[in-house]
Design a protein around this motif. Structure first.
Motif, short mmCIF file in Angstrom:
data_model
loop_
_atom_site.label_atom_id
_atom_site.label_comp_id
_atom_site.label_asym_id
_atom_site.label_seq_id
_atom_site.Cartn_x
_atom_site.Cartn_y
_atom_site.Cartn_z
N GLY A 150 -12.15 0.79 5.41
CA GLY A 150 -11.16 -0.42 4.18
C GLY A 150 -12.26 -1.72 3.71
N LEU A 151 -13.04 -1.69 4.16
CA LEU A 151 -14.56 -2.59 3.32
C LEU A 151 -15.09 -2.07 2.29
CD1 LEU A 151 -16.01 -5.11 3.33
CD2 LEU A 151 -17.42 -4.11 5.38
N HIS A 152 -15.30 -0.91 2.45
CA HIS A 152 -15.80 -0.43 1.09
C HIS A 152 -14.80 0.54 0.52
CE1 HIS A 152 -20.10 1.51 3.35
NE2 HIS A 152 -19.43 1.24 4.48
N LEU A 153 -13.79 0.86 0.28
CA LEU A 153 -12.40 0.77 -0.21
C LEU A 153 -12.30 -0.47 -1.76
CD1 LEU A 153 -10.84 3.52 1.01
CD2 LEU A 153 -11.47 4.13 -0.52
N LYS A 154 -12.24 -1.34 -0.79
CA LYS A 154 -12.13 -2.86 -1.03
C LYS A 154 -12.96 -3.08 -2.26
CE LYS A 154 -11.10 -7.72 -1.99
NZ LYS A 154 -9.52 -7.08 -2.59
N LYS A 155 -14.01 -2.87 -1.69
CA LYS A 155 -15.81 -3.45 -3.48
C LYS A 155 -15.66 -2.69 -4.26
CE LYS A 155 -18.19 -6.07 0.49
NZ LYS A 155 -20.04 -5.27 1.41
N GLU A 156 -15.14 -1.10 -3.62
CA GLU A 156 -15.42 0.11 -4.73
C GLU A 156 -14.22 0.19 -5.86
OE1 GLU A 156 -16.35 3.64 -3.91
OE2 GLU A 156 -17.72 2.94 -1.72
N LEU A 157 -13.26 -0.05 -5.66
CA LEU A 157 -11.91 0.11 -6.12
C LEU A 157 -10.97 -1.12 -6.34
CD1 LEU A 157 -10.45 3.73 -4.39
CD2 LEU A 157 -11.52 3.21 -6.20
N ASN A 158 -11.56 -2.21 -5.59
CA ASN A 158 -10.90 -3.94 -5.58
C ASN A 158 -9.44 -3.27 -4.91
OD1 ASN A 158 -10.95 -6.53 -5.46
ND2 ASN A 158 -10.23 -6.53 -8.17
N VAL A 159 -8.72 -2.69 -4.34
CA VAL A 159 -7.78 -2.75 -3.69
C VAL A 159 -7.21 -3.51 -2.77
CG1 VAL A 159 -7.56 0.33 -4.09
CG2 VAL A 159 -8.51 -0.95 -1.98
N LYS A 160 -5.78 -4.08 -3.00
CA LYS A 160 -5.33 -5.09 -1.79
C LYS A 160 -5.90 -4.19 -0.57
CE LYS A 160 -2.29 -7.51 -0.66
NZ LYS A 160 -0.25 -8.07 -0.31
N TRP A 161 -6.16 -5.28 0.79
CA TRP A 161 -6.77 -4.83 1.24
C TRP A 161 -6.31 -5.30 2.80
CZ3 TRP A 161 -12.54 -5.52 4.07
CH2 TRP A 161 -11.98 -5.01 5.28
N ILE A 162 -5.26 -5.09 3.71
CA ILE A 162 -4.90 -5.74 5.60
C ILE A 162 -5.48 -5.06 5.96
CG2 ILE A 162 -2.76 -6.34 6.60
CD1 ILE A 162 -1.45 -5.53 3.77
N ALA A 163 -6.43 -5.48 7.11
CA ALA A 163 -6.51 -5.31 7.90
C ALA A 163 -6.40 -5.73 9.25
CB ALA A 163 -8.51 -6.18 8.02
N ASP A 164 -6.10 -5.00 10.18
CA ASP A 164 -4.69 -5.64 11.45
C ASP A 164 -5.95 -4.65 12.76
OD1 ASP A 164 -2.00 -5.55 12.65
OD2 ASP A 164 -2.44 -3.13 13.55
N PHE A 165 -6.11 -5.94 13.21
CA PHE A 165 -7.09 -5.89 14.63
C PHE A 165 -5.71 -6.42 15.85
CE2 PHE A 165 -9.74 -7.72 11.84
CZ PHE A 165 -11.14 -6.59 11.79
#
Length: 423
Positions: A152-167
């Motif tokens: 998710g971190l890489h895709l967020k930085k490359e594509l600027n998609v909205k990212w939700i991280a679920d722990f």
């Protein structure tokens, strides 16, 4: 319909509570205007499987897969049993062999954040084009394994998609993290990756109030609590056990060994002939030899039934037929934020819950709010013993039942409604 990509390691036929969370979110999201696409490994090494979950995957949910390389396959050449335990997060601090110490050291210092890290780069390469082609603007990663958050971190930085991280569990504050024999440099790397994920996600979702509090000291990213939950599944009628059955469903390993419970039961067995005649302890799931020895040492052996791993459907039936349901957590500050998924199924079964765990455990708040059971810390043996006897006396007069309140908010559909608003 908004389309969302869910990146998860655990998916049917994987067994255990980890798979149920996102299986059910995927099931209900379309009812709230969200179309889920699920990305999973093609050839995973699941520590346990439950074929009954396969039939629960909605046919309309698209599942895409890519191969994964897992070094556990190589490590199992040396010690298959220990490798399987470590892959589950099962770490025994007592009497570790040289092989176990070596595997832990390698696991902690070479595979950061975990041994599924080798899936990150190929997944980013594959999903980069898939996301653009399919017009997906929101992705969700769920961990453990926390290496999936790096996708998710890489895709967020490359594509600027909205990212939700679920722990589903904490990262550096998870119970077994301190047992990984980490070097100082490895500890710092874990913490840096954790901060990078928390700071770059658009929204963080956690399963407990304590984890939210802990993460709030690390990041300013908005954090939502969405616990695990239950389904009101239809079952054939299940009769209550004739015996005064106290049942625990799930693993009871060496660290999760409630001596105060075994001692309280043992004392009641020796003091009360009627209790001894009616009592039965049923354990479903992995149980360590240390736990079994403790149970037998307290004189409970003749009243013990060990079932081993049972399917999810069998577990649900067992919950509804037992007189009392036991919920046990390791007595440690780091486990205060662990809310076992089975708690919510226990609540739905409408059988009284007896929970034993650390001081200020999040479970205590939920039990008190819903009036579904009783909580005890590891210093409250006499209080626990008194409640066991009180429950037994209620059982003898057919008055052992639960008058719960507010349980419906933990239904999987209502929890998915909350998630959909975040998406």
């Amino acid at each position: 319909m908004k389309k969302v990509l869910i990146i998860t390691y655990y998916w049917p036929p994987a067994g255990g509570p980890g798979v149920q969370r996102w299986l059910n979110f995927a099931k209900y999201l379309p009812q709230f205007g969200v179309t889920p696409v699920v990305y999973v490994p093609e050839n995973p090494e699941y520590p346990m499987e439950d074929a009954s979950f396969v039939a629960e995957v909605p046919k309309e949910v698209k599942v895409i897969k890519q191969p994964i390389f897992e070094p556990y396959k190589l490590a199992s050449i040396f010690s298959k049993k220990k490798t399987q335990q470590i892959s589950k997060g099962i770490i025994t601090s007592k009497k570790q062999s040289f092989m176990e110490k070596m595997l832990l050291w390698i696991r902690g210092n070479f595979f950061i954040p975990d041994a599924r890290k080798f899936w990150v780069k190929p997944s980013v390469a594959y999903l980069r084009s898939y996301i653009q082609k399919e017009g997906i603007d929101t992705i969700i990663t769920t961990g453990p394994p926390h290496s999936l958050h790096l996708i998710g971190l890489h895709l967020k930085k490359e594509l600027n998609v909205k990212w939700i991280a679920d722990f589903r569990d904490p990262w550096t504050n998870i119970g077994y993290h301190s047992e990984l024999k980490l070097s100082r440099r490895s500890q710092q790397k874990h913490k840096k990756l954790e901060r990078d994920v928390l700071d770059n996600a658009n929204r963080v979702v956690v399963t407990s109030f304590t984890t939210k509090t802990e993460f709030s000291t690390i990041t300013n990213t908005p954090i939502e609590v969405i616990t695990n939950g239950f389904l009101d599944e239809e079952f054939e009628a299940v009769s209550l056990d004739n015996k005064f059955t106290c049942a625990h469903i799930g693993s009871l390993l060496s660290g999760r060994n409630p001596l105060i419970l075994w001692e309280a039961i043992g004392e009641l067995l020796s003091e009360n002939n009627d209790f001894a005649k009616d009592f039965r302890l049923r354990l479903a799931g992995a149980v360590s030899n240390n736990v079994l020895e403790s149970i037998k040492k307290c004189g409970i052996g003749a009243h013990l039934e060990v079932l081993g791993y049972i399917s999810h459907n069998e577990a649900l039936k067992m919950q509804r037929s037992s007189q009392v349901l036991l919920l046990i957590e390791i007595n440690a500050e780091k486990t205060r934020g662990i809310i076992p998924g089975k708690l919510f199924e226990y609540m739905a079964s409408k059988r009284p819950i007896m929970a034993i765990g650390p001081v200020k455990w999040d479970v205590e708040k939920i039990l008190n709010d819903t009036k579904t059971g009783f909580y005890f810390n590891y210093e409250e043996k006499n209080k626990l013993k008194k409640q066991l006897l009180s429950s037994y006396e209620a059982y003898k007069t057919d008055k052992l039942y639960v008058n719960s309140v507010g349980v419906s908010k933990y239904h999987r559909k209502n929890l998915t409604s909350h998630l959909a608003t975040i998406i």
